[in-house]
Design a protein around this motif. Structure first.
Motif, PDB file in Angstrom:
ATOM      1  N   UNK A 193      38.555  21.476  60.849  1.00 63.77           N
ATOM      2  CA  UNK A 193      38.722  19.278  60.508  1.00 63.77           C
ATOM      3  C   UNK A 193      37.401  19.271  60.832  1.00 63.77           C
ATOM      4  N   UNK A 194      36.476  18.548  58.856  1.00 65.00           N
ATOM      5  CA  UNK A 194      35.781  18.180  60.268  1.00 65.00           C
ATOM      6  C   UNK A 194      35.553  16.121  59.682  1.00 65.00           C
ATOM      7  N   UNK A 200      39.261  19.811  54.888  1.00 64.30           N
ATOM      8  CA  UNK A 200      39.032  20.615  56.081  1.00 64.30           C
ATOM      9  C   UNK A 200      38.666  22.691  55.456  1.00 64.30           C
ATOM     10  N   UNK A 201      37.895  23.570  56.243  1.00 68.35           N
ATOM     11  CA  UNK A 201      37.473  24.343  55.177  1.00 68.35           C
ATOM     12  C   UNK A 201      37.964  25.366  56.418  1.00 68.35           C
ATOM     13  N   UNK A 224      32.856  14.779  63.771  1.00 69.73           N
ATOM     14  CA  UNK A 224      34.176  15.018  64.750  1.00 69.73           C
ATOM     15  C   UNK A 224      34.258  16.926  64.622  1.00 69.73           C
ATOM     16  N   UNK A 225      34.456  17.750  65.191  1.00 70.90           N
ATOM     17  CA  UNK A 225      34.985  19.504  64.183  1.00 70.90           C
ATOM     18  C   UNK A 225      36.341  19.573  65.087  1.00 70.90           C
ATOM     19  N   UNK A 226      37.052  19.743  65.050  1.00 64.03           N
ATOM     20  CA  UNK A 226      38.329  20.531  65.363  1.00 64.03           C
ATOM     21  C   UNK A 226      38.533  21.339  64.382  1.00 64.03           C
ATOM     22  N   UNK A 227      38.919  22.842  65.819  1.00 59.86           N
ATOM     23  CA  UNK A 227      38.903  23.537  65.218  1.00 59.86           C
ATOM     24  C   UNK A 227      40.337  23.980  65.602  1.00 59.86           C
ATOM     25  N   UNK A 228      41.414  24.192  64.055  1.00 59.91           N
ATOM     26  CA  UNK A 228      42.995  24.383  64.258  1.00 59.91           C
ATOM     27  C   UNK A 228      43.672  26.069  64.411  1.00 59.91           C
TER      28      UNK A 228
END
Length: 121
Positions: free
Chosen positions: A42-43, A66-67, A97-101
């Motif tokens: 998610x970015x 979300x990629x 802000x990059x959130x790696x799920x």
């Protein structure tokens, strides 16, 4: 094992209207394991001029989407993702802000590089 999402913030050199991202993992020919590659990411963006939008101290962000990073043999280790038109923000961002799920099954996640594309303002 299940891990909680970990955020990472990137400050952009100059305020920009963000329109795309490139996510990179190490090339498969040198990777110990592709399981550590990020899967769902998610970015979010933070406005360059926060004071103009809100005079309070609360955090302001907008969602770029979300990629899904693929480890398929058909896909490159560098993958380009455009921000969908309905999520594009015509305000300059100063940080992302990059959130790696999650990842592809590894015990840890390796993000080699993320590039932020856009138009300088």
């Amino acid at each position: 094992p299940q891990h909680s999402p970990r955020p990472m913030s990137v400050v952009i050199a100059r305020p920009a209207i963000v329109d795309a991202f490139t996510v990179e993992h190490v090339h498969r020919s040198v990777a110990f394991s592709l399981a550590s590659a990020p899967r769902s990411i998610r970015i979010y963006g933070s406005p360059a001029d926060r004071a103009r939008l809100n005079d309070s101290t609360e955090a302001i962000e907008y969602f770029f989407g979300e990629i899904e990073y693929s480890i398929s043999e058909l896909d490159s280790h560098m993958q380009y993702f455009e921000v969908p038109d309905e999520l594009k923000v015509l305000l300059p961002s100063r940080a992302v802000r990059v959130q790696i799920m999650d990842n592809h099954g590894g015990d840890f996640t390796c993000l080699y590089r993320i590039r932020v594309h856009g138009v300088d303002v």
